[in-house]
Design an enzyme around this catalytic site. Sequence first.
Site, PDB file in Angstrom:
ATOM      1  N   GLU A  73       0.806  -1.214   0.000  1.00 51.13           N
ATOM      2  CA  GLU A  73       0.000   0.000   0.000  1.00 51.13           C
ATOM      3  C   GLU A  73       0.844   1.271   0.000  1.00 51.13           C
ATOM      4  O   GLU A  73       1.988   1.266   0.427  1.00 51.13           O
ATOM      5  CB  GLU A  73      -0.899   0.008   1.257  1.00 51.13           C
ATOM      6  CG  GLU A  73      -1.778  -1.218   1.379  1.00 51.13           C
ATOM      7  CD  GLU A  73      -2.293  -1.443   2.782  1.00 51.13           C
ATOM      8  OE1 GLU A  73      -2.268  -0.494   3.590  1.00 51.13           O
ATOM      9  OE2 GLU A  73      -2.700  -2.573   3.084  1.00 51.13           O
TER      10      GLU A  73
ATOM     11  N   CYS B 117       3.159   8.445   1.526  1.00 56.37           N
ATOM     12  CA  CYS B 117       3.698   7.410   2.404  1.00 56.37           C
ATOM     13  C   CYS B 117       3.865   6.139   1.576  1.00 56.37           C
ATOM     14  O   CYS B 117       2.886   5.635   1.015  1.00 56.37           O
ATOM     15  CB  CYS B 117       2.749   7.180   3.572  1.00 56.37           C
ATOM     16  SG  CYS B 117       3.283   5.888   4.717  1.00 56.37           S
TER      17      CYS B 117
ATOM     18  N   CYS C 254       6.040  -7.316   6.856  1.00 58.10           N
ATOM     19  CA  CYS C 254       7.098  -6.819   7.730  1.00 58.10           C
ATOM     20  C   CYS C 254       7.511  -7.926   8.680  1.00 58.10           C
ATOM     21  O   CYS C 254       6.660  -8.693   9.162  1.00 58.10           O
ATOM     22  CB  CYS C 254       6.619  -5.593   8.524  1.00 58.10           C
ATOM     23  SG  CYS C 254       7.901  -4.843   9.562  1.00 58.10           S
TER      24      CYS C 254
ATOM     25  N   CYS D 218       5.774  -6.272  15.478  1.00 61.42           N
ATOM     26  CA  CYS D 218       5.197  -5.404  16.507  1.00 61.42           C
ATOM     27  C   CYS D 218       3.713  -5.755  16.661  1.00 61.42           C
ATOM     28  O   CYS D 218       2.963  -5.724  15.683  1.00 61.42           O
ATOM     29  CB  CYS D 218       5.368  -3.935  16.128  1.00 61.42           C
ATOM     30  SG  CYS D 218       7.104  -3.443  15.919  1.00 61.42           S
TER      31      CYS D 218
ATOM     32  N   CYS E 116       0.646  -3.565  15.259  1.00 59.71           N
ATOM     33  CA  CYS E 116       0.735  -3.125  13.864  1.00 59.71           C
ATOM     34  C   CYS E 116       0.100  -4.154  12.948  1.00 59.71           C
ATOM     35  O   CYS E 116       0.429  -5.350  13.005  1.00 59.71           O
ATOM     36  CB  CYS E 116       2.206  -2.911  13.493  1.00 59.71           C
ATOM     37  SG  CYS E 116       2.494  -2.586  11.746  1.00 59.71           S
TER      38      CYS E 116
ATOM     39  N   SER F 103      11.940   5.971   8.128  1.00 63.30           N
ATOM     40  CA  SER F 103      11.558   5.511   9.464  1.00 63.30           C
ATOM     41  C   SER F 103      12.193   4.159   9.759  1.00 63.30           C
ATOM     42  O   SER F 103      12.399   3.342   8.860  1.00 63.30           O
ATOM     43  CB  SER F 103      10.034   5.407   9.550  1.00 63.30           C
ATOM     44  OG  SER F 103       9.631   4.908  10.802  1.00 63.30           O
TER      45      SER F 103
ATOM     46  N   SER G  75      10.821   4.819  15.338  1.00 63.35           N
ATOM     47  CA  SER G  75       9.555   4.331  15.894  1.00 63.35           C
ATOM     48  C   SER G  75       9.848   3.774  17.288  1.00 63.35           C
ATOM     49  O   SER G  75      10.214   2.610  17.440  1.00 63.35           O
ATOM     50  CB  SER G  75       8.967   3.244  14.983  1.00 63.35           C
ATOM     51  OG  SER G  75       8.637   3.790  13.724  1.00 63.35           O
TER      52      SER G  75
ATOM     53  N   HIS H 202       7.845   4.250  20.602  1.00 62.41           N
ATOM     54  CA  HIS H 202       6.603   3.688  21.161  1.00 62.41           C
ATOM     55  C   HIS H 202       6.654   3.338  22.645  1.00 62.41           C
ATOM     56  O   HIS H 202       5.612   2.985  23.218  1.00 62.41           O
ATOM     57  CB  HIS H 202       6.123   2.482  20.355  1.00 62.41           C
ATOM     58  CG  HIS H 202       5.975   2.748  18.895  1.00 62.41           C
ATOM     59  ND1 HIS H 202       5.290   3.853  18.412  1.00 62.41           N
ATOM     60  CD2 HIS H 202       6.447   2.079  17.797  1.00 62.41           C
ATOM     61  CE1 HIS H 202       5.333   3.842  17.090  1.00 62.41           C
ATOM     62  NE2 HIS H 202       6.033   2.787  16.696  1.00 62.41           N
TER      63      HIS H 202
ATOM     64  N   CYS I  30      -1.255   1.153   7.807  1.00 64.43           N
ATOM     65  CA  CYS I  30      -0.738   0.346   6.721  1.00 64.43           C
ATOM     66  C   CYS I  30      -0.838  -1.130   7.048  1.00 64.43           C
ATOM     67  O   CYS I  30      -0.511  -1.569   8.137  1.00 64.43           O
ATOM     68  CB  CYS I  30       0.704   0.731   6.398  1.00 64.43           C
ATOM     69  SG  CYS I  30       0.769   2.135   5.275  1.00 64.43           S
TER      70      CYS I  30
END
Length: 365
Positions: free
Chosen positions: A106, A119, A126, A130, A133, A215, A238, A240, A357
Amino acid sequence: MPAELTFAAPRRAKPPRHLADLSPEERRAVVTELGEKPFRAKQLAQHYFGHLESDTSAMTDLPEASRERLGEALLPNLLTPVRHITCDDGMTRKTLWRAFDGVLFESVLMRYPDRATLCVSSQAGCGMNCPFCATGQNGLTRNLSTGEIVDQVVSVARDLARGEVAGGPGRISNIVFMGMGEPLANYKRVLESVRRMTDPVPGGLGISQRGVTVSTVGLVPAIDKLIAERMQVRLAISLHAPDDELRDELVPVNNRWKIDEVLDAAWRYADTTGRRVSIEYALIRDINDQAWRADLLGRLLKGNLVHVNLIPLNPTPGSKWTASRPEDEREFVRRLESHGVPVTVRDTRGQEIDGACGQLAAAEN
């Protein structure tokens, strides 16, 4: 390092070679091998990067007999849009792409009065795992090629230039590598794609390096490699969580490189480039949004060239993770500001179009 945390992408068939994968010298070599004059490579690049044109049949300055051959060799179709979904009166547009092998990823275009930000994804899926996510829950399918990353930008820029996006004709001013994937786990192709985006036309798209943000969850060796490039892109971490105990859970790579190591690398980046580092912090209700954690984060960051970008969590369907209460968000901001740390709350665009995403690709599978 936990067994479930992997950086290597599965071995799969490679995308077809594309002009954007190649340096100007390599493009000339391919054109010469086809029996064409070397300057044809520059003409192709001028069309692709300068005019945002991928169809060689429309390139009337090329010999008609050569157009199809050059197109097959250097401008194959890499991405097919599966669907566009819009919100914010059309000013936010999410695109689901299908690659040559059927993988889905995306990109999201966000138009503002003074800029247009795209973006982009750097991987299909990935491997960082995480738990909050959407992309991380589906695992890593493969790295995207340089051409697939760049073609997201060129395809959206073409629609924007032709007035096919709400708001009338425009141009992309900012690129953020905050789509699907961990950019620094696909380091070589992400770096090459940044160069294609920022090299002057016809070498690339001519977007300012200062308009590009990369990122990462904190792959320290890759951050140090990026420092050595001496580029002017912005680095976003990132984070968090401000404490290792919680970050070990939220960002599993923290089991390998702890917060102090990640931030030390970030400060090295800021010292070398003079660019302010962005700290990305998704506010998750009752998990990482306590006032004492805001104070801890403020103490970690104060006095450095840094800016905190608080992100109201865009929850995924069926997830236990959800956005903070407004009063907790406000207190978190107040606490950071009390430590002299600049902070903004990200504009919550795209919630009604599964803006986090990975959500759209997950729904399609």
